[in-house]
Design an enzyme around this catalytic site. Structure first.
Site, PDB file in Angstrom:
ATOM      1  N   ASP A   1      -2.101   6.019  -3.425  1.00 49.39           N
ATOM      2  CA  ASP A   1      -1.012   5.296  -2.792  1.00 49.39           C
ATOM      3  C   ASP A   1      -0.582   4.159  -3.717  1.00 49.39           C
ATOM      4  O   ASP A   1      -1.032   4.078  -4.861  1.00 49.39           O
ATOM      5  CB  ASP A   1      -1.442   4.784  -1.416  1.00 49.39           C
ATOM      6  CG  ASP A   1      -2.680   3.894  -1.480  1.00 49.39           C
ATOM      7  OD1 ASP A   1      -3.431   3.973  -2.480  1.00 49.39           O
ATOM      8  OD2 ASP A   1      -2.917   3.122  -0.535  1.00 49.39           O
TER       9      ASP A   1
ATOM     10  N   SER B   1       0.815  -1.216   0.000  1.00 48.03           N
ATOM     11  CA  SER B   1       0.000   0.000   0.000  1.00 48.03           C
ATOM     12  C   SER B   1       0.846   1.261   0.000  1.00 48.03           C
ATOM     13  O   SER B   1       1.521   1.561  -0.978  1.00 48.03           O
ATOM     14  CB  SER B   1      -0.963  -0.035   1.183  1.00 48.03           C
ATOM     15  OG  SER B   1      -1.869   1.035   1.152  1.00 48.03           O
TER      16      SER B   1
ATOM     17  N   ASP C   1      -5.921   2.196  -3.471  1.00 48.43           N
ATOM     18  CA  ASP C   1      -7.198   2.107  -2.768  1.00 48.43           C
ATOM     19  C   ASP C   1      -7.493   3.390  -1.996  1.00 48.43           C
ATOM     20  O   ASP C   1      -8.501   3.486  -1.305  1.00 48.43           O
ATOM     21  CB  ASP C   1      -7.253   0.882  -1.845  1.00 48.43           C
ATOM     22  CG  ASP C   1      -6.286   0.939  -0.674  1.00 48.43           C
ATOM     23  OD1 ASP C   1      -5.418   1.837  -0.648  1.00 48.43           O
ATOM     24  OD2 ASP C   1      -6.387   0.062   0.214  1.00 48.43           O
TER      25      ASP C   1
ATOM     26  N   ASP D   1      -1.202   0.959  -4.033  1.00 53.93           N
ATOM     27  CA  ASP D   1      -2.175   0.018  -4.605  1.00 53.93           C
ATOM     28  C   ASP D   1      -3.484   0.689  -4.973  1.00 53.93           C
ATOM     29  O   ASP D   1      -4.460   0.016  -5.302  1.00 53.93           O
ATOM     30  CB  ASP D   1      -2.421  -1.155  -3.656  1.00 53.93           C
ATOM     31  CG  ASP D   1      -3.087  -0.742  -2.350  1.00 53.93           C
ATOM     32  OD1 ASP D   1      -2.956   0.433  -1.957  1.00 53.93           O
ATOM     33  OD2 ASP D   1      -3.728  -1.595  -1.709  1.00 53.93           O
TER      34      ASP D   1
END
Length: 458
Positions: free
Chosen positions: A240, A97, A244, A242
């Site tokens: 970020d 992340s 999400d 990833d």
């Protein structure tokens, strides 16, 4: 290796997290899943340099317990979640992340596209720590196949879930900063197909993250802020690693505080009697919005796992939860999916701008009554961490503030609050503070920061 913290397994690769660890986690998860009748699992990753290595290790672990693997390649975590729900298969995401490039991790997703609940994670953790995996015979091992088009299908689902016509009519120019992460393969395309004029920065997938660190905090977004100003964009969107999460920059190139963005989105979504789920570091901005709407606020420990579990529990009792999330850009709209999704969150923000017909700065200004401060204090050992927490506890007990220990130590002074807690993803103690003035927020942060910053152990 830290097992299933607040957002999955994470660590510095080949130090806290090795290929063998990835295999072990995958074998444990695969054993539990297979016992429940699962014979296929989707595996994806973000752009980190170590992603291919850990995907191979995880795939080997899954295959060894008789599970077939769908390899999706690089997609955002919400893209994996969309695939899992669409195909009815669990998912394993290799990502750290927002953590720095040397980190990686594993996040597990159910066949409904939602992060696994705590009880399911505990079953997998128990298998990992206390029992051997159920490896199958050589002729029953799983096979891998590459799946093309997962990113495209995810974007198609996003487009179907938002008011494409309203956003297109607003003719917004959006500057997209995926930070070299997984959002680089989906978000620019998504916003173009949404009808926006798209400008990009740091949009080349690169696991070294050369343009900026993966965490979309204000101190890492100087390039995007200047880029928005230089290109006359209406909005800047930063993800970020990833994708999400989504953090915004307004048309003037100013950072939009994540708590202000969440408050604006919540105000737009809430009706009387609804419930909002957020973490213990929730901004007073959100508290004000919830009270004004006649809604309820349910607080959890920090981390998406806890928020998702609370949403599930509330929905199961018939509660209405139209929005949830944290001020770090991780927002959930359970009516869409019980998942943080940076692209969907940004699209909802664009919808809001389109309907209001006002610039992002004006929208954010409605929620700019508070100033936030965050500081990180690193520790080198478990003994130092414990000594720091002991110091925080003493400081909390000596204060005159109202104490909340839902997650760490939150002190509410009436005109502001401060919180200290150990991170669930990095070897740091985080100190948060919020007040109506910068001086007061800094002063509140100093109180807990000073209590721990000088702690040393032999």
């Amino acid at each position: 290796m830290r097992v299933f913290g607040s957002s999955g397994v994470r660590g510095v690769v080949n130090d806290d997290l090795t290929p063998g660890d990835a295999t072990d986690v995958a074998q444990a998860a695969g054993t539990v899943w297979r016992a429940g009748g699962v014979d296929r699992v989707a595996v994806a990753r973000d752009t980190r340099r170590t992603g291919p290595m850990l995907v191979d290790s995880a795939a080997s672990g899954l295959a060894s317990v008789g599970v077939d693997i769908d390899r999706l390649g690089v997609v955002p975590t919400p893209g994996l979640q969309a695939y899992a729900e669409r195909e009815g298969v669990p998912g394993l995401m290799v990502t750290a992340s927002h953590n720095p490039p040397e980190y990686n991790g594993i996040k597990l997703v159910g066949a409904d596209g939602v992060e696994l609940p705590r009880e399911r994670l505990e079953a997998i953790e128990s298998r990992l720590l206390d029992e051997a995996p159920h490896r199958v015979g050589w002729d029953e091992t799983g096979t891998s196949r590459s799946v093309d088009g997962a990113a495209r299908a995810y974007v198609d689902e996003l487009l179907a879930a938002v008011d494409r016509e309203a956003v297109a009519e607003a003719e917004l120019t959006v500057a997209v900063d995926p930070g070299h992460g997984a959002g680089a393969v989906t978000s620019p395309d998504f916003f173009r197909r949404l009808g926006c004029r798209v400008k990009t920065i740091h949009a080349q997938p690169d696991g070294h993250f050369p343009g900026r660190d993966p965490e979309p905090v204000e101190s890492n977004l100087g390039d995007l802020r200047r880029f928005v100003h230089a290109t006359d964009a209406d909005l800047g969107v930063a993800h970020d690693g990833d994708a999400d999460r989504a953090i915004f920059v307004d048309e003037r190139g100013d950072h939009v505080e994540g708590g202000a963005a969440l408050a604006a989105l919540a105000a737009d979504a809430l009706d009387e009697g609804d419930t909002v789920v957020s973490a213990v570091n929730a901004s007073q901005r959100l508290v004000d919005v919830v009270e004004a709407a006649g809604a309820e606020l349910s607080l959890t420990p920090i981390g998406s796992t806890y928020i998702v579990s609370r949403i599930r529990d509330l929905l199961a009792t018939g509660e209405s939860v139209p929005v949830a999330g944290e001020g770090n850009g991780g927002v959930l709209f359970p009516g869409y999916r019980i998942a943080r999704d940076g692209a969907y969150t940004a699209a909802r923000f664009c919808e809001l701008l389109a309907r209001r017909g006002e610039p992002a700065s004006a929208l954010a200004a409605r929620y700019d009554d508070y100033v936030n401060v965050r500081r990180d204090v690193a520790y080198d050992s478990e003994r130092q961490r414990e000594a720091m927490l002991d110091a925080i506890e003493r400081a909390a007990e000596e204060s005159v503030a109202e104490l909340d220990t839902t997650d760490g130590y939150r002190l509410d002074y009436g005109d502001g609050w401060t919180l200290a807690r150990p991170s669930g993803t990095e070897p740091v103690v985080r100190v948060y503070a919020e007040a109506r003035s910068a001086d007061r927020a800094e002063d509140l942060a100093d109180r807990l920061h000073d209590a721990v910053s000088g702690i040393r152990v032999d």
